[in-house]
Design an enzyme around this catalytic site. Structure first.
Site, PDB file in Angstrom:
ATOM      1  N   PRO A  19       0.854  -1.250   0.164  1.00 55.06           N
ATOM      2  CG  PRO A  19       0.010  -1.005   2.160  1.00 55.06           C
ATOM      3  CD  PRO A  19       0.489  -1.977   1.410  1.00 55.06           C
ATOM      4  CB  CYS A  20       0.596   4.344  -1.746  1.00 50.01           C
ATOM      5  SG  CYS A  20      -1.106   4.921  -1.450  1.00 50.01           S
ATOM      6  NE  ARG A  21       6.222   7.119   3.064  1.00 49.49           N
ATOM      7  CZ  ARG A  21       7.587   7.540   2.843  1.00 49.49           C
ATOM      8  NH1 ARG A  21       7.847   8.896   2.883  1.00 49.49           N
ATOM      9  NH2 ARG A  21       8.636   6.717   2.784  1.00 49.49           N
TER      10      ARG A  21
ATOM     11  CG  PHE B 242      -4.312   2.741   1.407  1.00 49.29           C
ATOM     12  CD1 PHE B 242      -5.705   3.115   1.321  1.00 49.29           C
ATOM     13  CD2 PHE B 242      -4.070   1.710   2.100  1.00 49.29           C
ATOM     14  CE1 PHE B 242      -6.713   2.110   1.794  1.00 49.29           C
ATOM     15  CE2 PHE B 242      -5.108   0.530   2.337  1.00 49.29           C
ATOM     16  CZ  PHE B 242      -6.254   1.142   1.995  1.00 49.29           C
TER      17      PHE B 242
END
Length: 147
Positions: free
Chosen positions: A141-143, A145
């Site tokens: 997951p992206c930072r 999110f």
């Protein structure tokens, strides 16, 4: 209009522009219900016994939580063939489509919530049967999110 949006508009006016996949829908708003945006073409080769023959450049890989496809590019450069990608974000799906056919030339693309996507849909769109996938990747997951 962004460069990706311009490329996507051009692709839609051209129709079928990839050798092994078809653009069948535009990325929509982020939605939970899974839908196919890019479909792999039907298998055309059969043996004398009626068994299907699939020729890929490398072992089959399925990508989940694909994002913009950076991990998939690395997987393809390592010798695998991405046959199905799954992503929720419409912006990421637009980028994945815009990068074809340089990358992901053989990959179906599904947009929607992974939790609501049945395994049978992933395999059907990948053109695989149970046991034929060599690698399944999942993007972190992206930072923004992660909490």
């Amino acid at each position: 209009m962004s460069r990706d949006a311009q490329r996507l508009a051009w692709l839609e006016t051209m129709g079928q522009v990839w050798p092994s996949t078809d653009l069948i829908a535009r990325p929509g708003a982020d939605t939970d219900e899974p839908r196919v945006l890019v479909r792999r073409r039907a298998r055309m080769l059969c043996t004398v016994l009626g068994e299907e023959i699939v020729a890929l450049r490398g072992p089959a890989a399925i990508s989940l939580v694909t994002g913009c496809g950076g991990m998939d590019i690395g997987v393809e450069r390592a010798g695998f063939t991405t046959v199905c990608q799954h992503e929720l974000s419409a912006d990421a799906c637009t980028t994945l489509i815009a990068n074809r056919p340089n990358f992901f030339a053989d990959a179906a693309l599904i947009q929607g919530c992974l939790r609501k996507t049945p395994t049978t849909m992933l395999l059907r769109e990948a053109g695989l049967y149970i046991g034929e996938c060599h690698l399944i990747t999942g993007g972190p997951p992206c930072r923004g999110f992660s909490t």
